[in-house]
Design an enzyme around this catalytic site. Structure first.
Site, PDB file in Angstrom:
ATOM      1  N   SER A 229     -15.712  -3.167  -4.578  1.00  0.00           N
ATOM      2  CA  SER A 229     -14.372  -2.850  -4.086  1.00  0.00           C
ATOM      3  C   SER A 229     -13.677  -4.133  -3.600  1.00  0.00           C
ATOM      4  O   SER A 229     -13.591  -5.100  -4.363  1.00  0.00           O
ATOM      5  CB  SER A 229     -14.489  -1.789  -2.996  1.00  0.00           C
ATOM      6  OG  SER A 229     -13.221  -1.332  -2.617  1.00  0.00           O
TER       7      SER A 229
ATOM      8  N   ASP B  46      -9.925   6.351  -9.989  1.00  0.00           N
ATOM      9  CA  ASP B  46      -9.789   5.263  -9.017  1.00  0.00           C
ATOM     10  C   ASP B  46      -8.507   4.516  -9.326  1.00  0.00           C
ATOM     11  O   ASP B  46      -8.303   4.082 -10.463  1.00  0.00           O
ATOM     12  CB  ASP B  46     -11.000   4.318  -9.157  1.00  0.00           C
ATOM     13  CG  ASP B  46     -10.975   3.174  -8.145  1.00  0.00           C
ATOM     14  OD1 ASP B  46      -9.961   3.023  -7.422  1.00  0.00           O
ATOM     15  OD2 ASP B  46     -11.966   2.422  -8.100  1.00  0.00           O
TER      16      ASP B  46
ATOM     17  N   HIS C 117     -13.292   6.327  -6.652  1.00  0.00           N
ATOM     18  CA  HIS C 117     -13.610   5.073  -5.982  1.00  0.00           C
ATOM     19  C   HIS C 117     -14.638   5.308  -4.868  1.00  0.00           C
ATOM     20  O   HIS C 117     -14.395   6.101  -3.960  1.00  0.00           O
ATOM     21  CB  HIS C 117     -12.348   4.465  -5.386  1.00  0.00           C
ATOM     22  CG  HIS C 117     -12.557   3.089  -4.805  1.00  0.00           C
ATOM     23  ND1 HIS C 117     -12.584   1.967  -5.586  1.00  0.00           N
ATOM     24  CD2 HIS C 117     -12.769   2.665  -3.538  1.00  0.00           C
ATOM     25  CE1 HIS C 117     -12.789   0.906  -4.814  1.00  0.00           C
ATOM     26  NE2 HIS C 117     -12.916   1.302  -3.570  1.00  0.00           N
TER      27      HIS C 117
END
Lengths: 353, 323
Positions: free
Chosen positions: B160, B260, B290
């Site tokens: 991320s 995501d 995500h």
């Protein structure tokens, strides 16, 4: 390793917690889970070993057990701490269980209940209920569990304050109520010739809505407000309010009927749902408020301001002043002729305590 | 919330039990994240893995940078190493929140992992967090002997926001030419502050990460001088998607998740690398969102984990998997 997910032990064993467990398993069904993913998901939520034995359904299938990390056939094998039969078409085809070491959690029974139900749905797919059917189940529930199931499916927190709106369905001509007033995914439904829908507590019918109702000669009832999980108890007050509507005033509001709502047959309403009684209860706690209520009591018995003033040794304008003040507190004119029954009912109920 | 019909069943169920991580209320987002990670770490076994809490000097006047250093308990010879950078939108999370991943990498690959405790935005905006990661990389390389690692087999990876920091660190390593990075592992990376891709404009209420959080995340990271997505002065080390020359970067594994908002910027970056002649393995996982990898027991999460480990194994030229 469940990372960011809340587990069963972290949920409260109240109706909101029950709804989350229902919703968890409903999501599995909606997204096409098989028994393997249902078991993994059950173990993850339960945070202990779970199992299924459906050899009664398919003689070839072995019992399967899964741990919270998604591993199959974990050791050691414990005795089931909770279990539930899996029933397909009224036939017991097997069972599901959990193996919780130590003390059971309050929601464990709910969990195995949903596991069994989900397994049955996976084994024999059923039609998923529509939003209208869930709305109907919420307004006319079989039992408490049906209420929570409907709340989960409709995306309504059980504690959300709502009202029920009812009018006579005439061949399907619907009144123009904007759909966004309805909480969650609930929809307008028709039951025994009545159109019913849930509304958010705060929303009030607009003037345009009233005009349309008047022009179509349709009478509308708006219920008292209450939590969505009690919506079924509000239906009667909506119909009662409708019965008091007229051609000129096509929308009857149960709030305006005050304690008269207790006349609705077959319902036990909480006094807290009736704004008049809530306001009166607040007033009674203060000396001044109690005096205002006492004035109304005398006024209702004696019939006129002058007669009331005489028996209270007051000037009649003082009585009028007190009644005006009380009207402001209660939100309706207690001395108006059309509110006579409402005011009398209020006094009868609070004097009956 | 929108219902996402393509969501994997196990993940769809998990979504109903997710906390709300709202970046507009950072203290509560941090507290929620920490408490959930706390229960996650309480269950974690470190059997067979040695963890040391070390530190390296910061760049310039910066404070020392904490490094959680994971190695196999029984080891001989210099180890390949993964420099790992945790996620959390540049603003939340800790190195320890990645412990489950780091432990798994050490067990499966028999290599070392150095997990960086970089400073968080908005308290420390860019370049602080990136400097911390870069300091850890250069120090590891320069002191490979002391750390018992092989300086020719250093991979940089992150998840991320950590994936964005990893890509930025690797770009900087290429440009400064001091550390040869052997491989980069970009897991659902946050790369582009401009927020114009189809997935970033469409996914406004997806689980865990969505456009409103992404907007705040870049505001926190790029600091007070940032004027928004049109800002011409954003460094490629902060937002690697802005880099126009991707030549000379190491072989890359990059994965994205279907639901995501970062999906398309990840895929675009992978395509850019491929066009620049870089060897890339790109995998977009269906039915995922995500951070859904944190729901580690779901079948699709296991597939994604196995895939990342396999790519890393090849990227670090680990000959035989540890038993």
């Amino acid at each position: 390793m469940q990372g960011l997910m809340y587990r069963l032990a972290e949920l409260d064993a109240d109706s909101a917690g029950l709804v989350r467990v229902i919703d968890y398993f409903d999501a599995l069904v909606r997204h096409g889970a098989d028994t393997a993913s249902m078991l993994r998901a059950s173990a993850a939520l339960a945070d202990c070993v779970v199992g299924i034995d459906i050899s009664g359904w398919s003689g070839s299938s072995e019992p399967r057990r899964c741990d919270p990390r998604g591993r199959w056939s974990p050791q050691p094998r414990l005795a089931p701490s909770a279990s539930k039969d899996v029933v397909v078409d009224d036939v017991v085809v097997g069972s599901v269980w959990i193996e919780r070491p130590g003390a059971s959690l309050p929601l464990d029974d709910m969990l195995v209940d949903r596991m069994a139900l989900t397994a049955a749905i996976i084994l024999q797919p059923r039609r998923v209920l529509s939003d209208a059917e869930h709305t109907r189940n919420l307004l006319f529930p079989m039992d408490e569990l049906a209420v929570l199931t409907s709340c989960a499916a409709l995306r309504i927190e059980p504690s959300t304050p709502v009202r029920v709106l009812v009018y006579t369905a005439r061949g399907g001509a619907r009144l123009p109520l904007p759909g966004e007033l309805a909480p969650g995914r609930s929809t307008e439904i028709e039951v025994d010739g009545d159109s019913l829908m849930l509304l958010a507590e705060s929303c009030e019918p607009t003037k345009e809505f009233a005009d349309v109702a008047r022009s179509r000669s349709v009478q509308v009832g708006l219920s008292l407000a209450g939590p969505a999980s009690d919506a079924n108890t509000l239906v009667g007050t909506a119909k009662f309010a409708r019965s008091q509507a007229s051609g000129l005033e096509p929308i009857g509001n149960a709030d305006d009927l005050g304690a008269l709502n207790l006349l609705v047959a077959g319902q036990s309403l909480a006094h807290a749902a009736i704004p008049d009684l809530v306001h009166a209860a607040e007033l009674r706690d203060s000396e001044q408020g109690a005096e205002l209520l006492a004035t109304l009591r005398v006024y209702l018995r004696s019939g006129t301001l002058r007669a009331a003033a005489e028996s209270m040794h007051l000037h009649h304008s003082s009585v009028a002043h007190r009644l005006t003040k009380l009207s402001r507190h209660l939100g309706f004119a207690v001395d108006a002729i059309e509110n006579r029954a409402r005011a009398t009912a209020l006094m009868m109920v609070i004097d009956n305590r | 919330m929108t219902s996402f019909p393509t969501l994997d069943p196990e993940l769809a169920a998990a979504v109903t039990m997710l906390p709300n991580l709202d970046f507009s209320d950072l203290p509560s987002a941090r507290a929620t994240f920490d408490s959930l990670v706390g229960s996650l770490l309480a269950d974690l076994s470190f059997d067979g893995v040695r963890v040391q809490e070390l530190s390296v000097p910061g760049l310039g006047d910066d404070p020392d940078v904490g490094v959680r250093f994971f190695t196999p308990e029984n080891t001989g010879g210099p180890l390949p190493v993964l420099l790992w950078i945790h996620g959390g939108g540049f603003a939340i999370g800790t190195a320890a929140s990645s412990d489950p991943f780091c432990v798994e990498v050490v067990r499966e690959l028999g290599c070392a992992v150095a997990s960086v405790e970089y400073r968080l935005a908005p308290e420390t905006p860019f370049p602080g967090p990136l400097d911390d990661c870069y300091a850890a990389l250069t120090h590891l390389h320069a002191h490979a002997d002391e750390w018992g690692i092989d300086p020719s087999r250093i991979a940089v990876g992150g998840q991320s926001a950590g994936g964005g920091l990893a890509a930025g660190t690797v770009l900087r390593a290429r440009d400064e030419g001091v550390v040869p990075v052997a491989f980069q592992l970009l897991d659902i990376p946050e790369l582009d502050d401009r927020l114009t891709t189809a997935s970033m404009t469409t996914f406004i209420d997806t689980p865990l990460w969505h456009r409103p959080n992404a907007i705040l995340s870049w505001q926190y990271y790029l600091g007070a001088s940032y004027t928004g997505s049109e800002d011409p002065n954003v460094s490629i080390y902060a937002a690697p998607a802005r880099a126009t020359d991707l030549r000379g970067l190491p072989p890359t594994y990059l994965c994205t998740m279907e639901l995501d908002p970062l999906r398309d910027e990840g895929i675009d970056y992978a395509l850019g690398l491929l066009r620049a002649g870089i060897s890339v393995e790109l995998h977009s996982f269906p039915g995922t969102f995500h951070g859904s990898g944190l729901l580690a027991t779901a079948e699709v999460s296991k597939r994604a984990m196995a895939e990342a480990l396999d790519a890393l194994r090849r990227g670090l030229r680990v000959v035989s998997p540890a038993s």
